[in-house]
Enzyme design. Structure first.
Site, PDB file in Angstrom:
ATOM      1  N   GLY A   1      39.202  37.180  42.984  1.00 43.76           N
ATOM      2  CA  GLY A   1      38.962  35.820  43.462  1.00 43.76           C
ATOM      3  C   GLY A   1      40.217  35.163  43.996  1.00 43.76           C
ATOM      4  O   GLY A   1      40.247  34.671  45.126  1.00 43.76           O
ATOM      5  N   ALA A   2      41.259  35.153  43.181  1.00 44.82           N
ATOM      6  CA  ALA A   2      42.503  34.507  43.581  1.00 44.82           C
ATOM      7  C   ALA A   2      43.581  34.861  42.575  1.00 44.82           C
ATOM      8  O   ALA A   2      43.286  35.424  41.520  1.00 44.82           O
ATOM      9  CB  ALA A   2      42.330  32.990  43.648  1.00 44.82           C
TER      10      ALA A   2
ATOM     11  N   GLU B   1      43.269  28.634  39.119  1.00 47.42           N
ATOM     12  CA  GLU B   1      44.615  29.134  39.445  1.00 47.42           C
ATOM     13  C   GLU B   1      45.658  28.047  39.177  1.00 47.42           C
ATOM     14  O   GLU B   1      46.750  28.335  38.693  1.00 47.42           O
ATOM     15  CB  GLU B   1      44.700  29.617  40.900  1.00 47.42           C
TER      16      GLU B   1
ATOM     17  N   HIS C   1      46.471  27.844  35.486  1.00 51.61           N
ATOM     18  CA  HIS C   1      47.319  28.953  35.021  1.00 51.61           C
ATOM     19  C   HIS C   1      48.800  28.568  35.013  1.00 51.61           C
ATOM     20  O   HIS C   1      49.591  29.204  34.318  1.00 51.61           O
ATOM     21  CB  HIS C   1      47.160  30.168  35.937  1.00 51.61           C
TER      22      HIS C   1
ATOM     23  N   GLU D   1      43.507  34.220  30.225  1.00 48.03           N
ATOM     24  CA  GLU D   1      42.269  34.140  31.002  1.00 48.03           C
ATOM     25  C   GLU D   1      41.142  33.401  30.270  1.00 48.03           C
ATOM     26  O   GLU D   1      40.467  32.563  30.850  1.00 48.03           O
ATOM     27  CB  GLU D   1      41.819  35.535  31.448  1.00 48.03           C
TER      28      GLU D   1
HETATM   29  N1  TRP Z   1      44.882  36.441  37.380  1.00 45.00           N
HETATM   30  C1  TRP Z   1      43.855  36.400  38.388  1.00 45.00           C
HETATM   31  C2  TRP Z   1      42.900  35.293  37.981  1.00 45.00           C
HETATM   32  O1  TRP Z   1      42.398  35.249  36.896  1.00 45.00           O
HETATM   33  C3  TRP Z   1      43.068  37.683  38.473  1.00 45.00           C
HETATM   34  C4  TRP Z   1      43.445  38.630  39.549  1.00 45.00           C
HETATM   35  C5  TRP Z   1      43.628  38.347  40.854  1.00 45.00           C
HETATM   36  C6  TRP Z   1      43.623  40.025  39.421  1.00 45.00           C
HETATM   37  N2  TRP Z   1      43.893  39.495  41.528  1.00 45.00           N
HETATM   38  C7  TRP Z   1      43.888  40.531  40.685  1.00 45.00           C
HETATM   39  C8  TRP Z   1      43.569  40.901  38.366  1.00 45.00           C
HETATM   40  C9  TRP Z   1      44.090  41.897  40.914  1.00 45.00           C
HETATM   41  C10 TRP Z   1      43.767  42.269  38.572  1.00 45.00           C
HETATM   42  C11 TRP Z   1      44.045  42.742  39.839  1.00 45.00           C
HETATM   43  O2  TRP Z   1      42.660  34.406  38.723  1.00 45.00           O
HETATM   44 ZN    ZN Z   2      42.760  33.741  35.683  1.00 48.81          ZN
END
Ligand code: TRP
Ligand code: ZN
Length: 869
Positions: free
Chosen positions: A261-262, A298, A301, A320
C-alpha cells in the site's frame, strides 16, 4: 536463488557492531547505478568477531577501511554477505558497489519503473542497495547524495532535509541529511519528474512544516484529497495522542509500481498511486476513505514505527498492530465509527480467521520466520490491532493514553519489543497483563461457547462462557486467554436494560457470570431479556451460542451497539444458509426475517448501516465454518438468498432506491458523510434490483446518469455479477471510456474477475492480453488475479481450470516478483479444507511449485508449510 534458513525469535542477539553514520552516494544509471557507502562502524562489546554485512545481488567494486583499500585477504564476499576482518573497534568503512535498477522487477531495493527511480527497503531490501547491517536495531544518521540527469530526473529526493544542491553539466546533485538516527528499512530515494502539490502545516508548537505531494505529470487534479487527509492526520495525532511531527518537511511520492500500500520512510513516504490519486470521476467513495486511512497510517508511523522502532522483525506487530489501531481510530473519529468498525470486523472474519486456521497460522508476534515478506499479514496487522484495541477496552481511553505516554517517554529513539509496549501499558496503569500477553504468543482463533439463561425468580442473568483454541502448527496446547466480553441487554420490545456490569473478563477455560440489572423495572411478567454478547466485537474470537431467530431479529432492530445490530443480521442470514446446506435443500427466506429486513429498510437508521445489515456474509466468512467447504452449495444458497430477498422486498427496494436517487441528485456529488452513506445504500439496493429486473434499458440509463465513479462502478458490478443482459454492453462502454487510465481499469478488471460465471477463467486469460494489463505491475495482478482467487466457485472450479490459471501465473512471478507471487499463493494454502477431488488438484499446483529449481524463499516457505499440513 539461494535457499534461506528459518530464524527463531528466541535466538535474538544484539548486533556485534553498530553504525553511527552512513554517507551514501548514488550515481544514477538505469543498468549500472554506482553506490558509494561510507560508514562509521563501532564494535559493541569486547568480542573479536569479524564484521558481517548483509548484501544481495550486489556487484562489489571496492572495500576500504580507514582509507586503506582492502584486498581479498581482509574480506570475503558471497551471495548474501560481506565479511570484513579487523581488530579495530571503531573505523570508517567505504564500500563501492553497482546495482541494476531497470532489471529489478521484484520492486525491492532500488528499482527503475516507467522512468522513476524508487526504493523499497522494508523489510530487508536495503541489502539490495549496498552492504549493511540490515536489521532494525542498528540506528544510524544518514546523509544521501544523489547524482542524476537533470532533464529526466528534475527531482532528486531522500530522507530528511535538503542541505545542498549542485549543477554539473547535464547532471545535477542533491544532498539530503536526516537528523534522526534510523534503521535501514526506513531509507528512501526517489528520482523522477513530477507535478508537485505544495502546502504547509503549523504544528501546535508553532513550527511550520512544508508538505509536498509528488504525482505523475498531469495528476494534480487527483491529489487534493491526499493532501487534505495528511493535514487532518497531523492535527488528529496532536489532539488525540499528543504526538507532534518532528521534521520541517514531509514528502509523499505516488508511484505506479509498488508491491504494497505505502511505506513510511522517514520524511519521504512512498505510496502506491492508488492510495493517493482520486477525484470523483475516477475514484469511488471507498477509494477516498482508503486514501485517508493509508495516508493516516503512514503518517502515524512517524511515532509508532520510526521514532520508536522494532528491535527485530518478529516484533513487527509492535509498529503495525499499533499503527493500524491508530489509523482505525483516525477514520472512526473523522467518519462513521460504526461503519468503520464493521468493515474491520469483516476483514478479521473473512481473512484473518482463515489465516489462523491454515498452515501459515502464526501469533501476532511470530516465533519462526523464513522469509520476512511473508509476515506482513492480516494476523500481524489486523489481529495485532485487535489486541491493541482489547488493551484499550481494558484500560479505557485515559488509561490507554497514559500507557502511550509512558511508552514514548521510555523508548523514544530506541528499537524495542512488543514486551516493552505491554510493560509500559502495565506500569502506567498498575495492571498485571501476564495472562493478556498470551495474545502475543499463541496463534489460532479462540472459540467461545456461550450459554445465557435468565433466572425469573432471582431476576438475574446467568452467563456461562467456555473458551477453547484449536491447535496450530507448532502449538498443540493452548492456555486460556484473557478475553474482554462486552455485553448489553434489551427487552423483547427493544427497551434497553441497564446491567450492573457491561464488561466481563473471561480468563479461565470456563466461567460463570451472574449479572444484575433493572430487569424487573423493564420486563413484563414472563418476558426474558435479550442479551447481546461481544458488543463492538470486543475480542477477535468465534462465538457459538444457541440463540433463537426471534432474539436475533430483536437484536438486529434494537441492540444498543450498532455493530451488534449488524452482527445479528449476519447471524440470521448465516444460519439460514447453514441450515439449508445441512439439510441439503435450498435456502428459504421466512416471512419474519423478510419483515425484519423490510422494517430496517424503511427505518430512519443510518443508510450505510442498513446497507451493511442487508448484505449477507461473504462466501469466505461462511466457508470458515466448515471443515470441508461446500463450494457449490455455498454459492447456490448465497445467490438464492439474495434473489429471494430482492423478490420479497421488491417494491420497498425500488421505492427507497428512487427516493435516495432523488435526494442525491438534488445537489452535486459531495464527499461527505451523509452522501457517502446514502450512496452506499442506494447502490446496495441497485445490486438487489439487478437480481430480479431484466430491463436492459433501465440499467443503461442508470449507467448513463451516473456522474461519479462510485455510482458508475456500482451499476457495472451489479449487472456483471448478476449476469444481466446489459452487462457486456456496459463493460464495453467502460473500456472505451477509461482504457489507458490504469487505476480506473483496475476496477474493470476486478469486476470481471469476481463474476461467478463459467466463462470467467477464459475471460481472464483474454484480459491478460489487454493493452492495460501487465504482470510486471502489482496493482494489475491484484485487481485481476488476486481478486479472482476470492471468487469461490470459479477459482475452485471442479475441472481445475482456476487452479491452473493462478498456478501458472505464480510460476511466472516466481522469477520476476516473488513477493507478489507469494500473495497469490495464499489461495492454495487452505487446500485441506476442500473435498478430495479439489484437494488433489490444488496439491498438484503446490507440488509443481515445490519442484521448481529456483523457487524463491517467499514461495518456498508457504509451499513447504502447506504440503506439511
Ligand atoms: N510498513 C509498510 C506499511 O505498513 C508496509 C510495506 C510497504 C511493506 N512496502 C512493503 C512491507 C514492502 C514489506 C515489503 O505501511
Ligand atoms: Zn504500517
Amino acid at each position: 536463488m539461494s535457499q534461506k534458513t528459518a530464524k527463531y525469535r528466541k535466538d535474538y542477539q544484539a548486533p556485534d557492531f553498530t553504525i553511527h553514520s552512513v554517507d551514501l552516494t548514488f550515481e544514477l544509471d538505469p543498468s549500472q547505478t554506482r553506490v558509494t557507502n561510507t560508514m562509521v562502524v563501532e564494535r559493541q562489546g569486547s568480542h573479536q568477531r569479524p564484521l558481517v554485512l548483509d548484501g544481495e545481488g550486489l556487484q562489489l567494486i571496492q572495500v576500504s577501511l580507514d582509507d586503506k583499500t582492502l584486498n581479498g585477504d581482509d574480506y570475503s564476499v558471497n551471495d548474501q554477505q560481506l565479511v570484513v576482518s579487523t581488530d579495530k573497534d571503531r573505523f570508517t568503512l567505504t564500500i563501492i558497489n553497482d546495482i541494476n535498477p531497470s532489471q529489478n522487477k521484484a520492486l525491492e531495493g532500488l528499482y527503475l519503473a516507467e522512468n522513476t527511480y524508487c526504493t523499497q527497503c522494508e523489510a530487508e531490501g536495503f541489502r539490495r542497495i549496498t552492504f549493511y547491517l540490515d536489521r532494525p536495531d542498528v540506528l544510524a544518521r544518514f546523509t544521501t547524495t544523489i547524482i542524476g540527469d537533470k532533464s529526466q530526473y528534475p527531482y532528486l529526493l531522500s530522507n530528511g532535509n535538503l542541505i545542498k544542491t549542485e549543477q554539473c553539466g547535464d547532471k545535477h546533485v542533491a544532498v539530503w541529511q536526516d537528523p534522526y538516527p534510523k534503521p535501514s528499512y526506513l531509507f528512501a530515494l526517489v528520482a523522477g519528474d513530477f507535478d508537485v502539490l505544495r502546502d504547509s502545516f503549523t504544528t501546535r508548537e508553532g513550527r511550520d512544516v512544508k508538505l509536498e505531494l509528488f504525482v505523475d505529470k498531469g495528476n494534480l487534479d487527483r491529489s487534493e484529497h491526499a493532501m487534505t487527509s495528511l493535514k487532518n492526520a497531523m492535527k488528529w495525532d496532536e489532539e488525540r495522542f499528543g504526538l507532534v511531527y518532528d521534521l520541517d518537511i514531509y514528502m509523499v511520492v505516488a508511484v505506479d509500481f509498488f508491491n504494497m500500500g505505502a511505506m513510511e520512510n522517514k520524511g519521504l513516504n512512498v505510496f502506491n498511486a492508488k492510495y493517493v490519486l482520486a477525484n470523483p470521476a475516477t475514484a469511488t467513495d471507498q477509494d477516498f476513505l482508503n486514501i485517508e486511512s493509508v495516508i493516516g497510517h503512514e503518517y502515524f508511523h512517524n511515532w509508532t514505527g520510526n521514532r520508536i522502532t522494532c528491535r527485530d522483525w518478529f516484533q513487527l506487530s509492535l509498529k503495525e498492530g499499533l499503527t493500524v489501531f491508530r489509523d482505525q481510530e483516525f477514520s472512526s473519529d473523522l467518519g462513521s465509527r460504526a461503519v468503520n468498525r464493521i468493515q474491520d470486523v469483516k476483514i478479521i472474519r473473512s481473512h484473518q480467521f482463515t489465516e489462523d486456521a491454515g498452515p501459515m497460522a502464526h501469533p501476532i508476534r511470530p516465533d519462526k520466520v523464513l522469509e520476512m515478506n511473508n509476515f506482513y499479514t492480516v494476523t500481524v496487522y489486523n489481529k495485532g490491532a485487535e489486541v491493541i484495541r482489547m488493551l484499550h477496552t481494558l484500560l479505557g481511553e485515559a488509561g490507554f493514553q497514559r500507557g502511550m505516554q509512558l511508552y514514548v517517554e521510555r523508548h523514544d529513539g530506541q528499537a524495542v519489543t512488543c514486551e516493552d509496549f505491554v510493560a509500559a501499558m502495565e506500569a502506567a496503569n498498575e495492571q498485571d497483563f501476564s495472562q493478556f500477553r498470551r495474545w502475543y504468543s499463541q496463534a489460532g482463533t479462540p472459540q467461545v461457547e456461550a450459554d445465557v439463561d435468565f433466572d425469573q425468580d432471582k431476576q438475574q442473568l446467568n452467563i456461562a462462557l467456555r473458551q477453547t483454541t484449536p491447535a496450530t502448527p507448532g502449538q498443540s496446547e493452548k492456555l486460556p486467554f484473557h478475553i474482554p466480553v462486552k455485553i448489553s441487554a434489551v427487552t423483547p420490545s427493544g427497551q434497553v436494560i441497564t446491567l450492573n456490569e457491561g464488561l466481563l473478563h473471561l480468563q479461565k477455560e470456563q466461567q460463570q457470570f451472574v449479572i444484575n440489572g433493572d430487569f424487573s423495572a423493564k420486563l413484563q411478567a414472563g418476558e426474558q431479556p435479550v442479551v447481546s454478547l461481544f458488543d463492538n466485537f470486543s475480542a477477535p474470537v468465534k462465538v457459538s451460542r444457541k440463540i433463537s431467530a426471534n432474539d436475533l431479529r430483536t437484536l438486529m432492530a434494537h441492540a444498543p451497539d450498532p455493530v451488534s445490530r449488524w452482527d445479528a443480521s449476519q447471524q440470521l442470514f448465516g444460519e439460514l444458509i447453514h441450515q439449508a446446506i445441512a439439510q441439503q435443500t435450498t435456502v428459504k427466506l421466512d416471512q419474519q426475517t423478510i419483515s425484519a429486513c423490510r422494517q430496517l429498510l424503511t427505518s430512519d437508521a443510518d443508510p450505510a448501516l442498513i446497507a451493511l445489515a442487508l448484505t449477507p456474509p461473504g462466501a469466505a466468512t461462511l466457508a470458515d465454518n466448515y471443515d470441508e467447504i461446500p463450494v457449490e452449495q455455498l454459492r447456490h444458497n448465497l445467490k438464492q438468498l439474495k434473489k429471494q430477498l430482492a423478490q420479497a422486498l421488491k417494491d420497498d427496494v425500488m421505492a427507497r432506491y428512487q427516493q435516495l436517487t432523488a435526494t442525491l441528485k438534488a445537489h452535486d456529488y459531495q464527499l461527505q458523510g451523509d452522501d457517502i452513506s446514502q450512496r452506499q445504500l442506494r447502490n446496495t439496493l441497485l445490486s438487489y434490483l439487478a437480481e430480479i429486473n431484466d430491463d436492459a434499458a433501465w440499467f443503461e440509463s442508470v449507467y448513463e446518469q451516473a456522474d461519479n465513479m462510485t455510482d458508475t462502478l456500482a451499476v457495472l458490478q451489479a449487472v456483471t455479477w448478476t449476469e444481466h443482459s446489459v452487462a457486456e454492453e456496459l463493460l464495453n462502454r467502460f473500456d472505451q471510456q477509461w482504457q489507458g487510465e490504469k487505476l480506473v481499469m483496475d476496477k474493470w478488471f476486478q469486476t470481471q474477475a469476481l463474476a461467478d460465471n463459467d466463462a470467467t477463467v477464459a475471460r481472464i486469460e483474454t484480459l491478460m492480453q489487454h493493452a492495460d494489463f501487465s504482470l510486471d505491475n502489482p496493482n494489475r495482478v491484484y485487481s485481476l488475479l488476486a481478486a479472482f482467487t476470492q471468487n469461490l466457485a470459479q477459482f475452485h472450479r471442479a475441472d481445475g481450470a482456476g487452479y491452473r490459471l493462478i498456478g501458472g501465473v505464480i510460476q511466472t512471478l516466481n522469477d520476476s516478483n516473488p513477493q507478489v507471487a507469494s500473495r497469490l499463493l495464499s489461495a492454495f494454502m487452505s487446500w485441506k479444507r476442500y473435498d478430495a477431488h479439489r484437494q488433489a488438484l490444488m496439491k498438484q499446483q503446490l507440488e509443481e511449485l515445490s519442484a521448481l529449481p529456483n523457487l524463491a524463499s517467499d514461495l518456498q516457505e508457504k509451499v513447504e508449510n502447506s504440503l506439511a499440513a
